[in-house]
Enzyme design. Sequence first.
Site, short mmCIF file in Angstrom:
data_model
loop_
_atom_site.label_atom_id
_atom_site.label_comp_id
_atom_site.label_asym_id
_atom_site.label_seq_id
_atom_site.Cartn_x
_atom_site.Cartn_y
_atom_site.Cartn_z
CB SER A 190 34.76 -120.93 -23.03
OG SER A 190 36.01 -120.33 -23.78
CG ASP A 244 38.12 -119.67 -21.25
OD1 ASP A 244 37.03 -119.96 -20.75
OD2 ASP A 244 38.61 -119.93 -22.36
#
Length: 303
Positions: free
Chosen positions: A52, A167
Amino acid sequence: MANNDVHGGQGLMKKRIGLVLGSGGPRGSAHVGVLKVLEKNGIRPDIIVGASMGAEIGGAYAAGVPIPRMEAMWRSINFGAAVKALFPSFPWSGWTSGKRVLRMIRGLVGDVRIEDLSITYAAITTDLATGLPYVVREGPLAVAIRASESIPGLFSPVEIDGHLLIDGGTVDPVPVDVARQLGADVVIAVDVLVRPTEAKLAGITLPAIRERSFGVTKAVSRSGGTGSRRFHPHVISVLLKVSTIFQKRLATVTLAAYPPDVLIEPDFSDDPPCYHSVRRGIEAGVIAAEQALPQIRAAIAAE
């Protein structure tokens, strides 16, 4: 790439240093502070693995973006820029398509490909089809970062090589295991996730017990006195709290299974960073990294 040479009993030995930068949204600004301290002290990673926001900052560093430029970019983000980046789009596979975010990432790292970086780099994503981590090790760096930052429901997933990706923090928020797999002898991991106790619930306060008297409702306490009130969190707040609990718990379990040589956990205290105000995050990263320097040097020097 740094030499990171140390002298062991058998003569000259080169240790490969792996830096793992975890997920954490605006708290990821602490990664910039950690990199500042490492670079200042001549500690340069041979391998960088990010999830991320950690994938973005780690990717920028691997691409040779100067730390002052990264810091300036973070400090230039304001509320208006954050709102524009999250402007809704259709079709609705996510609140926004993420095109503005991809342009911003490209403006930072350019069109470089991962396989052309001088530092071994990996971006951690989550494969929606399998629910397993998917490690991106080649292709356009900006696209890999964008995929790793695809927060479910907020950004549309990214397709890479037939895989629909979101993510990386969803399944591997602090991917020490990947750094080991890529050949790191010493792993420095940075965990910036929100602790469940830090996540504040939002909602409304209502009387705990209601009693009617002549058609009028009044609040009463369980002991019979007046004025007792009860907090009722709203649904979005509850969902965010659950997400925080899940991700931190996952990180705790994975770090226990794959412990790094050095774990850095910046302290954000009562002033956590947000996207339009990251000063505290960068400073927290600097402080935590400076405190960890003796442990880092010992891990590198150990035979």
